[in-house]
Design an enzyme around this catalytic site. Structure first.
Site, mmCIF file in Angstrom:
data_model
loop_
_atom_site.group_PDB
_atom_site.id
_atom_site.type_symbol
_atom_site.label_atom_id
_atom_site.label_comp_id
_atom_site.label_asym_id
_atom_site.label_seq_id
_atom_site.Cartn_x
_atom_site.Cartn_y
_atom_site.Cartn_z
ATOM 1 N N PHE A 44 0.828 -1.200 0.000
ATOM 2 C CA PHE A 44 0.000 0.000 0.000
ATOM 3 C C PHE A 44 0.865 1.254 0.000
ATOM 4 C CE2 PHE A 44 -3.070 -3.031 1.576
ATOM 5 C CZ PHE A 44 -4.314 -2.540 1.178
ATOM 6 N N ASP A 45 0.462 2.228 -0.799
ATOM 7 C CA ASP A 45 0.958 3.588 -0.635
ATOM 8 C C ASP A 45 0.385 4.115 0.681
ATOM 9 O OD1 ASP A 45 1.973 6.213 -1.398
ATOM 10 O OD2 ASP A 45 -0.118 6.711 -1.817
ATOM 11 N N PHE A 46 0.927 5.208 1.188
ATOM 12 C CA PHE A 46 0.420 5.765 2.446
ATOM 13 C C PHE A 46 -0.465 6.983 2.238
ATOM 14 C CE2 PHE A 46 0.657 8.447 6.224
ATOM 15 C CZ PHE A 46 0.224 7.549 7.194
ATOM 16 N N ASP A 47 0.125 8.071 1.731
ATOM 17 C CA ASP A 47 -0.606 9.336 1.614
ATOM 18 C C ASP A 47 -1.730 9.247 0.587
ATOM 19 O OD1 ASP A 47 0.981 11.290 3.334
ATOM 20 O OD2 ASP A 47 2.555 10.417 2.104
ATOM 21 N N VAL B 38 -1.258 -1.049 -4.268
ATOM 22 C CA VAL B 38 -2.460 -0.214 -4.183
ATOM 23 C C VAL B 38 -1.997 1.222 -3.954
ATOM 24 C CG1 VAL B 38 -4.611 0.283 -2.963
ATOM 25 C CG2 VAL B 38 -3.839 -2.094 -3.223
#
Length: 232
Positions: A20-23, A178
């Site tokens: 997963f990306d964060f922001d 994602v």
């Protein structure tokens, strides 16, 4: 770049590893990022329209400041240092929920993926130490690794993805990404990985498809459905 058709080798729910990306993907950090970046730019005499400020979301900080202010890289690096000093001052215990809340449905989605036996990690362009700090403050305990930018070690999204794969000890063929920006799609493609693009507010409509996203979702509920989870 490899096409989405060749990258998506199985249904999303059949991948054992999800990065997963964060922001903008896990946490609603966009208002905070724009506020801090806007303050830094204002200190240097720049007034940037809100819609253009969205260019800060996705790339490394100095690249965002170069896009917005048109300044040389060295000056943009100085702006990035100012940004980090201001941003870090906001990360007090208990503050993250107020300034950058987890997106609706994300904890439920992550818990469901873990219950299915998925291995999860974060691969972000954010500095790794702030990603670790924010993940801790937000109570996101589902991740085995949180990998981000580290000076003189990792810079690009693709390098963070590589770091996450190495931290988990897995092959790119078993992972799916994602993320909410083209940088996530393109970084995953460098490893031959598919990416599910999620529209949460930063990307203009069509950006994720144009970058080669294997699938797109409009929000967490649609993302959960793509993983075969009824609701998140």
């Amino acid at each position: 770049m490899a096409s989405a058709d060749t990258l998506l080798s199985r249904a999303p729910g059949d991948y054992p590893v999800v990065l997963f990306d964060f922001d903008g993907t896990l946490a609603d950090t966009i208002p905070l990022i724009l506020r801090v970046a806007g303050e830094v730019l204002a200190r240097h005499g720049f007034e940037v329209p809100h819609e253009k400020m969205l260019l800060m979301i996705g790339p490394p900080l100095e690249e965002g400041f170069q896009l917005l202010a048109g300044v040389p890289r060295e000056e943009a690096l100085a702006y990035a240092d100012e940004y980090r000093e201001l941003f870090d001052s906001l990360l007090e215990p208990g503050a993250a929920h107020d300034i950058a809340p987890v997106l609706p449905g994300i904890p439920e989605l992550l818990n469901a993926l873990v219950s299915q036996g998925k291995r999860l990690a974060i691969a972000t362009s954010r500095m790794e130490y702030t990603a670790l700090r924010m993940t801790e403050l937000l109570g996101l305990t589902q991740f085995e690794a949180v990998i981000g930018r580290v000076f003189d070690l990792r810079y690009t999204k693709a390098e963070s993805i590589q770091g996450a794969l190495e931290a988990l000890g897995v092959d790119a063929a078993d992972a799916i990404m994602v993320g909410d920006r083209m940088h996530d799609v393109e970084g995953a493609a460098e490893h031959g990985m598919p990416c599910i693009g999620v529209y949460t507010g930063a990307a203009a409509l069509g950006e994720l498809e144009g970058a080669g996203a294997a699938l797109v979702a409009h929000g967490t509920e649609e993302l959960a459905e793509l993983f075969g989870i009824a609701s998140a």
